[in-house]
Design a protein around this motif. Structure first.
Motif, PDB file in Angstrom:
ATOM      1  N   ARG A   1       0.839  -1.199   0.000  1.00 21.93           N
ATOM      2  CA  ARG A   1       0.000   0.000   0.000  1.00 21.93           C
ATOM      3  C   ARG A   1       0.871   1.245   0.000  1.00 21.93           C
ATOM      4  O   ARG A   1       1.891   1.308   0.701  1.00 21.93           O
ATOM      5  CB  ARG A   1      -0.913   0.003   1.231  1.00 21.93           C
ATOM      6  CG  ARG A   1      -1.997  -1.033   1.198  1.00 21.93           C
ATOM      7  CD  ARG A   1      -3.069  -0.666   0.185  1.00 21.93           C
ATOM      8  NE  ARG A   1      -3.652   0.637   0.466  1.00 21.93           N
ATOM      9  CZ  ARG A   1      -4.607   0.828   1.374  1.00 21.93           C
ATOM     10  NH1 ARG A   1      -5.076  -0.189   2.070  1.00 21.93           N
ATOM     11  NH2 ARG A   1      -5.089   2.032   1.579  1.00 21.93           N
ATOM     12  N   ARG A   2       0.443   2.243  -0.757  1.00 25.33           N
ATOM     13  CA  ARG A   2       1.195   3.480  -0.808  1.00 25.33           C
ATOM     14  C   ARG A   2       0.378   4.607  -0.204  1.00 25.33           C
ATOM     15  O   ARG A   2      -0.846   4.532  -0.167  1.00 25.33           O
ATOM     16  CB  ARG A   2       1.539   3.829  -2.262  1.00 25.33           C
ATOM     17  CG  ARG A   2       2.357   2.754  -2.933  1.00 25.33           C
ATOM     18  CD  ARG A   2       2.737   3.157  -4.333  1.00 25.33           C
ATOM     19  NE  ARG A   2       1.575   3.401  -5.159  1.00 25.33           N
ATOM     20  CZ  ARG A   2       1.649   3.693  -6.461  1.00 25.33           C
ATOM     21  NH1 ARG A   2       2.828   3.785  -7.024  1.00 25.33           N
ATOM     22  NH2 ARG A   2       0.559   3.898  -7.164  1.00 25.33           N
TER      23      ARG A   2
ATOM     24  N   GLU B   1       1.311   8.422  -4.922  1.00 25.09           N
ATOM     25  CA  GLU B   1       0.581   8.073  -6.133  1.00 25.09           C
ATOM     26  C   GLU B   1       1.215   8.764  -7.342  1.00 25.09           C
ATOM     27  O   GLU B   1       1.714   9.876  -7.235  1.00 25.09           O
ATOM     28  CB  GLU B   1      -0.893   8.477  -6.010  1.00 25.09           C
ATOM     29  CG  GLU B   1      -1.654   7.714  -4.938  1.00 25.09           C
ATOM     30  CD  GLU B   1      -1.709   6.226  -5.194  1.00 25.09           C
ATOM     31  OE1 GLU B   1      -1.555   5.823  -6.367  1.00 25.09           O
ATOM     32  OE2 GLU B   1      -1.911   5.474  -4.233  1.00 25.09           O
TER      33      GLU B   1
ATOM     34  N   ASP C   1      -8.985   2.923   0.408  1.00 26.60           N
ATOM     35  CA  ASP C   1      -8.566   1.827  -0.456  1.00 26.60           C
ATOM     36  C   ASP C   1      -7.731   2.424  -1.591  1.00 26.60           C
ATOM     37  O   ASP C   1      -7.551   3.644  -1.675  1.00 26.60           O
ATOM     38  CB  ASP C   1      -9.758   1.028  -0.988  1.00 26.60           C
ATOM     39  CG  ASP C   1     -10.717   1.866  -1.820  1.00 26.60           C
ATOM     40  OD1 ASP C   1     -10.275   2.839  -2.472  1.00 26.60           O
ATOM     41  OD2 ASP C   1     -11.923   1.554  -1.820  1.00 26.60           O
ATOM     42  N   ALA C   2      -7.228   1.586  -2.477  1.00 27.37           N
ATOM     43  CA  ALA C   2      -6.295   2.050  -3.507  1.00 27.37           C
ATOM     44  C   ALA C   2      -6.939   3.096  -4.424  1.00 27.37           C
ATOM     45  O   ALA C   2      -6.309   4.099  -4.771  1.00 27.37           O
ATOM     46  CB  ALA C   2      -5.800   0.855  -4.325  1.00 27.37           C
ATOM     47  N   ASP C   3      -8.191   2.879  -4.817  1.00 26.65           N
ATOM     48  CA  ASP C   3      -8.850   3.833  -5.704  1.00 26.65           C
ATOM     49  C   ASP C   3      -9.085   5.173  -5.018  1.00 26.65           C
ATOM     50  O   ASP C   3      -8.935   6.232  -5.632  1.00 26.65           O
ATOM     51  CB  ASP C   3     -10.190   3.263  -6.186  1.00 26.65           C
ATOM     52  CG  ASP C   3     -10.017   2.186  -7.246  1.00 26.65           C
ATOM     53  OD1 ASP C   3      -9.297   2.436  -8.218  1.00 26.65           O
ATOM     54  OD2 ASP C   3     -10.589   1.105  -7.087  1.00 26.65           O
TER      55      ASP C   3
ATOM     56  N   GLU D   1      -7.282   6.446  -2.674  1.00 25.64           N
ATOM     57  CA  GLU D   1      -5.986   7.116  -2.556  1.00 25.64           C
ATOM     58  C   GLU D   1      -5.625   7.844  -3.840  1.00 25.64           C
ATOM     59  O   GLU D   1      -5.159   8.983  -3.808  1.00 25.64           O
ATOM     60  CB  GLU D   1      -4.900   6.097  -2.209  1.00 25.64           C
ATOM     61  CG  GLU D   1      -4.918   5.625  -0.762  1.00 25.64           C
ATOM     62  CD  GLU D   1      -3.684   4.814  -0.418  1.00 25.64           C
ATOM     63  OE1 GLU D   1      -2.840   4.631  -1.310  1.00 25.64           O
ATOM     64  OE2 GLU D   1      -3.576   4.382   0.735  1.00 25.64           O
TER      65      GLU D   1
ATOM     66  N   ASN E   1     -10.192  -0.172  -9.492  1.00 24.89           N
ATOM     67  CA  ASN E   1      -8.863  -0.263 -10.113  1.00 24.89           C
ATOM     68  C   ASN E   1      -8.801   0.653 -11.332  1.00 24.89           C
ATOM     69  O   ASN E   1      -8.320   0.273 -12.409  1.00 24.89           O
ATOM     70  CB  ASN E   1      -8.549  -1.708 -10.514  1.00 24.89           C
ATOM     71  CG  ASN E   1      -7.079  -1.907 -10.832  1.00 24.89           C
ATOM     72  OD1 ASN E   1      -6.215  -1.159 -10.365  1.00 24.89           O
ATOM     73  ND2 ASN E   1      -6.780  -2.916 -11.643  1.00 24.89           N
TER      74      ASN E   1
END
Length: 577
Positions: free
Chosen positions: A9-10, A15, A35-37, A39, A287
């Protein structure tokens, strides 16, 4: 093309985009884990407002439905066949698709780096030279909006014409009137607006079904035309000779053959103009910075290939181009089918095309509403406070849907101006979309160059060459799309190309609006940071080291800052776990 990324995870600050949120303006609950999206979207300066219920497949389905190869081809046959004949439909399609595919790939790269519903408008603002971001966003946004808001009415007009042509085939004594065409098109527009107001999950399912039908109908028609043609019963060979199909350029314009072929590209460009939809749906796609660009390229490649197959079967079976263009049916595709197919087969193909077109109009309405929402969020329109509202029940921009519906119905009044007047809707769709598509690509290639911070889906070392080809193709085609089919003494108001006026007029007005007023209050996409597009370098913190430490693909851009702050505080916060 490559997809890269790390398994861990970043933080938002890591990003692969041009900016992150400052400490004082983080729009989320500290107890909420991104979550990733979320972020990625936060790094672009936005709070997530939609449910991410679109996947790669369902996003592709919306995009392919907007593309609508079968109904698009049927609606624009007048241009593809009428300007250059079968030569423009065969090798002309291939030439056009080279340029279009370059535009799609370059757009997909931008989408991966900036997956927001603002899409091309946001990218233009971010990539423009310091101080020019708001103006670049203004021009790109309005051009894109003109393309989007005219898409559904132009599609639905074509579908209405086909429905009424089918009625004329059944009853030769029936001749459709402009008034009947207008009312039927308005009725379809209202149905689409109601459907587009549904929750995202329902929209994804509806468009999955519609796109599946669209694709199946396309395959059926591609097979049915050569298999079911009755040319032999009419004393003709089953297929026209290849030398005639590929080598004869129909003299449909007063210009040299080469120019006529280029003019026929309007059919290709309008047909293939729906591949930007995944960009505008990025905030509803999981995603997104990988799935959305993949959907863009997949839509363009699939559409280009199967569209060419459709062009071939029509080019090899058409009997008389003049009769197709001058038929009393008022719909060239229906007139073509009557030349080479039994009546029952003609009605079957028209039925498939009408249903596929209905799905296409629905997809156009969805994509346009997301564009309107994104621009209203930044107060581009009068009354933006209403159009940017998300319905609390459906969690979709319902107000934006109905705003576009009303504008589209007003555009349909062009029906009463005659065939050439309403044809301007198709011309706007081609030229406005192309200008919007390529403005951020042009800026990225000629002003940003190797300093561009690529997302996980990127073109690598081919990025600049492909972007250059895309820009050159559009620069060539924009004036070509404004050419009339006749010139000299034969050029009268009733046969002129109204594209320059119908597109250029509104764009001239919004440009004047910019210099008179908008430049004083419009600052581009409203993000929660002091953004690079404003050219406020004084607010940039030391961020170069972070990009070098990551060592990620696309992070060689040492001059773009990773972190920004508000001038009133020195605190920098990294968001995420």
């Amino acid at each position: 093309m490559s997809v890269s990324g790390s398994a861990h995870r970043r933080s938002v600050a890591q990003e692969p985009v041009t900016s992150v949120l400052p400490g004082g303006d983080v729009p989320f609950d500290p107890t909420h884990e991104f979550d990733a999206d979320e972020e990625v979207l936060a790094a672009l300066g936005y709070k997530s407002e939609f449910k991410r219920e679109f996947s790669l497949f369902t996003t592709f389905c919306v995009s392919f439905a907007v593309l609508g190869l079968l109904p698009s081809f049927a609606s624009t046959l007048y241009y593809g066949m009428g300007y250059a004949g079968t030569a423009g439909m065969t090798w002309g399609w291939i030439v056009a698709m080279i340029g279009i595919q370059c535009v799609a790939c370059s757009m997909a790269e931008l989408c991966s780096s900036m997956p927001t519903s603002g899409g091309l408008y946001y990218a233009s603002a971010v990539l423009a030279p310091p101080g020019w971001g708001p103006f670049a966003a203004w021009i790109t946004g309005w051009s894109n909006w003109l393309a989007q808001v005219t898409a559904a009415p132009s599609v639905n007009y074509g579908i209405s014409a086909m429905i009424l042509a089918a009625a004329s085939i059944q009853n030769p004594d029936y001749i459709p009137t402009n008034y009947q065409t207008f009312l039927l098109t308005v009725f379809i527009m209202i149905i689409h607006a109601v459907m587009s107001s549904l929750p995202t999950k329902w929209l994804a399912q509806i468009n999955s079904g519609g796109s599946t039908f669209n694709f199946i109908a396309l395959i059926v028609v591609i097979i049915l035309i050569p298999a079911g043609t009755d040319r032999p019963e009419r004393g003709l060979p089953r297929f026209a000779p290849s030398s005639e199909v590929w080598g004869t350029i129909y003299e449909g314009t007063a210009f040299p053959p080469g120019i006529s072929v280029l003019m026929s590209f309007i059919g290709v460009i309008w047909t293939m103009s729906g591949y930007d939809s995944p960009f505008h749906l990025a905030e509803e796609c999981s995603n997104a910075n990988v799935a959305s660009p993949r959907a863009i390229v997949l839509t363009s490649a699939t559409g280009g290939l199967f569209g060419w197959f459709l062009q071939l079967v029509v080019a090899y079976t058409v009997v008389d181009i003049d009769t197709v263009l001058e038929s009393d049916l008022g719909q060239p595709f229906a007139a073509y089918l009557m030349q080479c197919m039994p009546q029952k087969t003609v009605l079957a193909i028209l039925s498939l095309t009408i249903i596929a077109g209905f799905s296409m109009g629905q997809g156009c309405m969805i994509a346009a509403s997301r564009v309107t929402f994104a621009y209203a969020r930044d107060d581009c329109f009068p009354g933006s406070r209403w159009w940017k509202q998300v319905n609390p029940t459906t969690l979709t921009p319902v107000n934006a849907v109905w705003f576009n519906c009303v504008i589209g119905i007003l555009c349909l009044l062009l029906i009463f101006g005659g065939e050439l007047a309403v044809g301007a809707l198709f011309s706007i769709g081609a030229i406005a979309a192309f200008v919007a598509f390529t403005t951020p690509i042009f800026i990225r290639v000629f002003f940003v160059g190797n300093r561009f911070r690529a997302g996980p889906w990127n073109l690598g070392r081919y990025s600049i060459p492909i972007g250059t080809v895309a820009s050159a193709f559009v620069i060539l085609m924009v004036p070509i799309l404004c050419f009339p089919s006749v010139r000299g003494a034969d050029l009268t108001p009733d046969v002129m190309n109204w594209t320059a006026l119908v597109y250029g007029g509104p764009m001239l007005i919004v440009t004047l609006w910019w210099f008179v007023s908008a430049r004083k209050w419009f600052k581009g996409p409203k993000v929660n940071i002091d953004h690079m597009m404003l050219g406020q370098d004084a607010n940039v913190l030391e961020g170069k080291a972070a990009g070098k430490e990551r060592g990620e693909e696309g992070s060689e851009d040492a001059e773009l800052p990773d972190v920004k702050r508000v001038a009133s505080t020195d605190k920098v916060v990294q968001v995420g776990s």
